[in-house]
Write a protein that holds these residues in place. Structure first.
Motif, mmCIF file in Angstrom:
data_model
loop_
_atom_site.group_PDB
_atom_site.id
_atom_site.type_symbol
_atom_site.label_atom_id
_atom_site.label_comp_id
_atom_site.label_asym_id
_atom_site.label_seq_id
_atom_site.Cartn_x
_atom_site.Cartn_y
_atom_site.Cartn_z
ATOM 1 N N CYS A 170 59.416 59.532 26.348
ATOM 2 C CA CYS A 170 60.386 59.020 27.307
ATOM 3 C C CYS A 170 61.570 58.418 26.554
ATOM 4 N N LYS A 171 62.760 58.559 27.134
ATOM 5 C CA LYS A 171 63.951 57.985 26.531
ATOM 6 C C LYS A 171 63.859 56.470 26.501
ATOM 7 N N GLU A 172 64.696 55.861 25.652
ATOM 8 C CA GLU A 172 64.746 54.401 25.598
ATOM 9 C C GLU A 172 65.120 53.851 26.973
ATOM 10 N N GLY A 173 64.390 52.843 27.403
ATOM 11 C CA GLY A 173 64.616 52.270 28.723
ATOM 12 C C GLY A 173 63.725 52.860 29.797
ATOM 13 N N TYR A 174 62.881 53.840 29.421
ATOM 14 C CA TYR A 174 61.964 54.476 30.355
ATOM 15 C C TYR A 174 60.559 54.482 29.755
ATOM 16 N N GLU A 175 59.567 54.568 30.612
ATOM 17 C CA GLU A 175 58.188 54.683 30.159
ATOM 18 C C GLU A 175 57.393 55.503 31.159
ATOM 19 N N GLY A 176 56.264 56.025 30.683
ATOM 20 C CA GLY A 176 55.438 56.857 31.554
ATOM 21 C C GLY A 176 55.009 58.134 30.856
ATOM 22 N N ASN A 177 54.915 59.223 31.610
ATOM 23 C CA ASN A 177 54.441 60.496 31.087
ATOM 24 C C ASN A 177 55.583 61.507 31.037
ATOM 25 N N PRO A 178 56.102 61.812 29.843
ATOM 26 C CA PRO A 178 57.243 62.735 29.723
ATOM 27 C C PRO A 178 56.895 64.186 30.033
ATOM 28 N N TYR A 179 55.617 64.490 30.169
ATOM 29 C CA TYR A 179 55.190 65.864 30.431
ATOM 30 C C TYR A 179 55.137 66.189 31.924
ATOM 31 N N LEU A 180 55.414 65.197 32.790
ATOM 32 C CA LEU A 180 55.469 65.405 34.235
ATOM 33 C C LEU A 180 56.915 65.327 34.707
ATOM 34 N N PRO A 181 57.303 66.091 35.737
ATOM 35 C CA PRO A 181 58.711 66.134 36.176
ATOM 36 C C PRO A 181 59.314 64.770 36.470
ATOM 37 N N HIS A 182 58.571 63.866 37.078
ATOM 38 C CA HIS A 182 59.079 62.521 37.374
ATOM 39 C C HIS A 182 58.244 61.467 36.647
ATOM 40 N N GLY A 183 57.781 61.847 35.460
ATOM 41 C CA GLY A 183 56.840 60.981 34.748
ATOM 42 C C GLY A 183 57.453 59.806 34.041
ATOM 43 N N CYS A 184 58.703 59.915 33.571
ATOM 44 C CA CYS A 184 59.358 58.809 32.862
ATOM 45 C C CYS A 184 60.143 57.976 33.865
#
Length: 337
Positions: free
Chosen positions: A274-288
């Motif tokens: 995930c880009k800086e300022g985001y967190e979550g799962n980058p492999y899902l369309p709305h994950g970050c």
């Protein structure tokens, strides 16, 4: 000189490295309508518990009970026991340790020859693991496609041990080379423990997560009761570079618009973060998803007001204050005469 040997074969056609654990509890882990846990172990996509819920066969996890445990446990390729999966590009594998034990007359009484084979897209982490031999009459080697590292563990008297030692007094440890896709561990004894004045007549060899094992003299006997130890394994996506992968939007794994493609420090291919300022799962369309830095004082340096922005935040000063040197993280009262 009598020589007995056994082998541990660790075949790891693997990839990638980074942080050990990432917090993923507040964000979607799996694809829609897919299970997110195996027992108490989170299973984030691209891993999955069915073919439809995983990226491909290399990320397919089997969740099952074993005959020795009533808890659900996760297995890669139906045989590799996993204790943790990190979206930062690592899994922890619980690997059986090898041992070689003898009676006082030098007769072999117990020997274990574990075997582990992992799929493509994985590598043994070169900084988090150590090749380790514990014993009083042992020497051995760990080897890969382009290296051979030796290690010797012997004992003097039982008063000569150093806790945490990386030297050869009862314990020997060596680092694992970078980009190691296969390991073969071999253990030997010089005299079948017939010339060792120690209560322990066993030797042990294993690759283990460095932070999970600190040598103590008690290990010479206590390891007899240990079946498995953790090994940090790096994973990644395919063998393509980021530029090559981005040419095919269908197969490109970084699905979140707030994610970036990164190259690993160990192994091949790529991984998503995930880009800086985001967190979550980058492999899902709305994950970050956006991090609200204003809710956590450790994530911002505002001295006045904090306003959350998409992927960032903004500081401002209360009315009647001013910013020093146009810096909103420093607010001072106006000097009104």
């Amino acid at each position: 000189m009598a020589i007995n040997k056994f082998m541990i074969l660790v075949l790891l056609p693997i990839i990638f490295s980074s942080k050990s654990v990432v917090s993923i509890s507040n964000f979607p882990l799996a694809k829609p309508h897919c299970r997110e846990h195996c027992g108490n172990i989170p299973i984030p996509y691209p891993f999955g518990l069915t073919e439809e819920c995983s990226l491909n066969k290399y990320f397919l996890i089997t969740c099952k009970n074993t005959s020795r445990s009533h808890r659900l446990q996760a297995y890669l390729m139906n045989s590799i026991h996993i204790s943790n999966i990190s979206l930062d590009g690592q899994i922890r594998v619980l690997q059986e340790i090898a041992h070689d034990c003898y009676a006082p007359d030098g007769t072999s009484v117990s020997r274990k020859i574990p075997l582990i084979s992992l799929p493509h897209h994985y590598n043994v982490n070169s900084t988090a693991n150590m090749f380790t031999i514990v014993g009083c009459d042992n020497y051995g080697f760990v080897s890969g496609s382009s290296f051979l590292i030796d290690c010797i563990a012997t004992c003097g008297t039982e008063d000569n041990f150093l806790e945490g030692a990386r030297v050869e007094m009862g314990c020997c440890q060596r680092p694992i080379p970078i980009e190691t896709s296969s390991l073969e561990v071999r253990l030997y004894t010089s005299d079948n423990y017939t010339k060792v004045n120690h209560s322990s007549k066993c030797g042990y060899a294993f690759v283990v997560e460095d932070s999970a094992f600190r040598f103590s003299p008690e290990n010479l006997t206590s390891l007899r009761n240990v079946k498995k130890l953790p090994v940090v394994v790096d994973w990644g996506i395919m063998n393509d570079s980021c530029l090559e992968a981005q040419r095919n939007s269908n197969s490109y794994a970084c699905k979140s618009s707030n994610s970036d493609c990164h190259y690993p420090s160990n192994g091949f291919g790529y991984r998503c973060l995930c880009k800086e300022g985001y967190e979550g799962n980058p492999y899902l369309p709305h994950g970050c998803q956006d991090i609200d830095e204003c809710k956590d004082p450790s994530l911002h340096n505002c001295k006045g007001y904090c306003e959350n922005k998409e992927g960032s935040y903004k500081c401002s000063c209360p009315k009647g204050n001013f910013t020093r040197d146009h810096s909103p993280d420093v607010c001072s009262l106006l000097d009104i005469l």
